[in-house]
Motif scaffolding. Structure first.
Motif, mmCIF file in Angstrom:
data_model
loop_
_atom_site.group_PDB
_atom_site.id
_atom_site.type_symbol
_atom_site.label_atom_id
_atom_site.label_comp_id
_atom_site.label_asym_id
_atom_site.label_seq_id
_atom_site.Cartn_x
_atom_site.Cartn_y
_atom_site.Cartn_z
ATOM 1 N N THR A 154 15.555 -45.190 -6.387
ATOM 2 C CA THR A 154 15.577 -44.500 -7.671
ATOM 3 C C THR A 154 16.162 -43.108 -7.499
ATOM 4 O O THR A 154 16.179 -42.560 -6.396
ATOM 5 N N ASP A 155 16.611 -42.542 -8.606
ATOM 6 C CA ASP A 155 17.056 -41.154 -8.607
ATOM 7 C C ASP A 155 15.995 -40.247 -9.210
ATOM 8 O O ASP A 155 16.165 -39.028 -9.249
ATOM 9 N N ASN A 156 14.902 -40.847 -9.679
ATOM 10 C CA ASN A 156 13.868 -40.111 -10.404
ATOM 11 C C ASN A 156 12.717 -39.773 -9.461
ATOM 12 O O ASN A 156 11.932 -40.646 -9.080
ATOM 13 N N VAL A 190 23.717 -50.949 0.219
ATOM 14 C CA VAL A 190 24.608 -51.409 -0.842
ATOM 15 C C VAL A 190 24.210 -50.672 -2.117
ATOM 16 O O VAL A 190 23.114 -50.873 -2.641
ATOM 17 N N PRO A 191 25.067 -49.809 -2.650
ATOM 18 C CA PRO A 191 24.701 -49.015 -3.821
ATOM 19 C C PRO A 191 24.815 -49.800 -5.118
ATOM 20 O O PRO A 191 25.622 -50.728 -5.237
ATOM 21 N N THR A 192 24.001 -49.426 -6.081
ATOM 22 C CA THR A 192 24.142 -49.950 -7.433
ATOM 23 C C THR A 192 25.128 -49.070 -8.191
ATOM 24 O O THR A 192 25.541 -48.001 -7.722
ATOM 25 N N LYS A 197 26.890 -43.382 -9.485
ATOM 26 C CA LYS A 197 27.051 -42.371 -10.539
ATOM 27 C C LYS A 197 26.222 -41.127 -10.243
ATOM 28 O O LYS A 197 26.732 -39.998 -10.276
ATOM 29 N N PHE A 198 24.949 -41.309 -9.939
ATOM 30 C CA PHE A 198 24.064 -40.174 -9.709
ATOM 31 C C PHE A 198 24.389 -39.468 -8.400
ATOM 32 O O PHE A 198 24.326 -38.240 -8.308
ATOM 33 N N ILE A 205 19.165 -39.679 -3.717
ATOM 34 C CA ILE A 205 18.685 -41.032 -3.984
ATOM 35 C C ILE A 205 17.471 -41.268 -3.084
ATOM 36 O O ILE A 205 17.521 -41.058 -1.874
ATOM 37 N N TYR A 206 16.375 -41.703 -3.692
ATOM 38 C CA TYR A 206 15.121 -41.911 -2.975
ATOM 39 C C TYR A 206 14.926 -43.404 -2.703
ATOM 40 O O TYR A 206 15.191 -44.246 -3.567
#
Length: 214
Positions: A154-156, A190-192, A197-198, A205-206
């Protein structure tokens, strides 16, 4: 954001039913039978989105069978396109809105679960909708094998911290806690689409991995 209607989606999904499973609830307990190599581990992505992650994982890990579920039709067809383009045989998708994963999978059917950039539901009154709330953890525990793991990205940060606490309170063991995934230089990641984008905006990225203690 309003999602665009895709009038061609239904036919495209039917034409590619070797990838996108038409009756997912009927596969309960039989998901491995959809693959040529049934002895491989079975990994599940909950909320597969536009499919960059699961398509990439299927290509990178031929020794694993993957299932991705997504409840938004206009999104799952994008994932279907990506998986089809990879020409892999170890990835299946399902357009399904499952309130309880135990309706889709039997006990111990899954080896690994991925939660990628799930909706953080930041308001307190929506806590029960977060995919790391205890009622969801109960589902994961049921369908995962004893040695199975959950990987969350997550980025949050608030949602990440909430999830770590939720895992710990549930008695789970944290195998990894990564506060800046892209700084570690993990070439296997493997990125989403959201992740790229973030990350390009400088957002950390966590990632964490957790398992259910015996």
């Amino acid at each position: 954001m309003r999602l665009r209607h895709k009038p061609w989606a239904d036919q495209y999904m039917k034409d590619n039913n070797h990838i996108l499973i038409q009756e997912p609830f009927e596969q309960k307990g039989c998901w491995k039978q959809l693959f040529d190599q049934q002895e491989r581990p079975l990994h599940l992505e909950v909320g597969t989105g536009k499919g960059q992650f699961i398509a990439g994982m299927g290509e990178q890990h031929s020794e694993v069978n993957f299932v991705g579920i997504e409840r938004v039709k206009s999104v799952i067809v994008g994932a279907l396109k990506k998986v089809k383009a990879k020409e892999t045989t170890n990835t299946r998708l399902a357009y399904v809105d499952a309130e309880d994963l135990r309706d889709l999978f039997v006990e111990n059917e899954i080896d690994h679960i991925y939660l990628n950039f799930s909706d953080p539901w930041p308001k307190n009154r929506h806590e029960k909708r977060r995919l790391t709330y205890p009622t969801f953890l109960e589902q994961y525990q049921h369908i995962l094998k004893d040695e199975g793991e959950i990987t969350l990205k997550t980025d949050n940060l608030t949602f990440f911290e909430y999830s770590l606490v939720s895992f710990s309170k549930f008695g789970m063991t944290l195998q990894e806690v990564n506060l800046d995934l892209h700084e570690t230089g993990d070439e296997t990641n493997v990125p989403t689409e959201y992740e790229e984008k973030f990350s390009q905006k400088g957002q950390p990225i966590y990632r964490c991995r957790a398992s259910f203690s015996k």
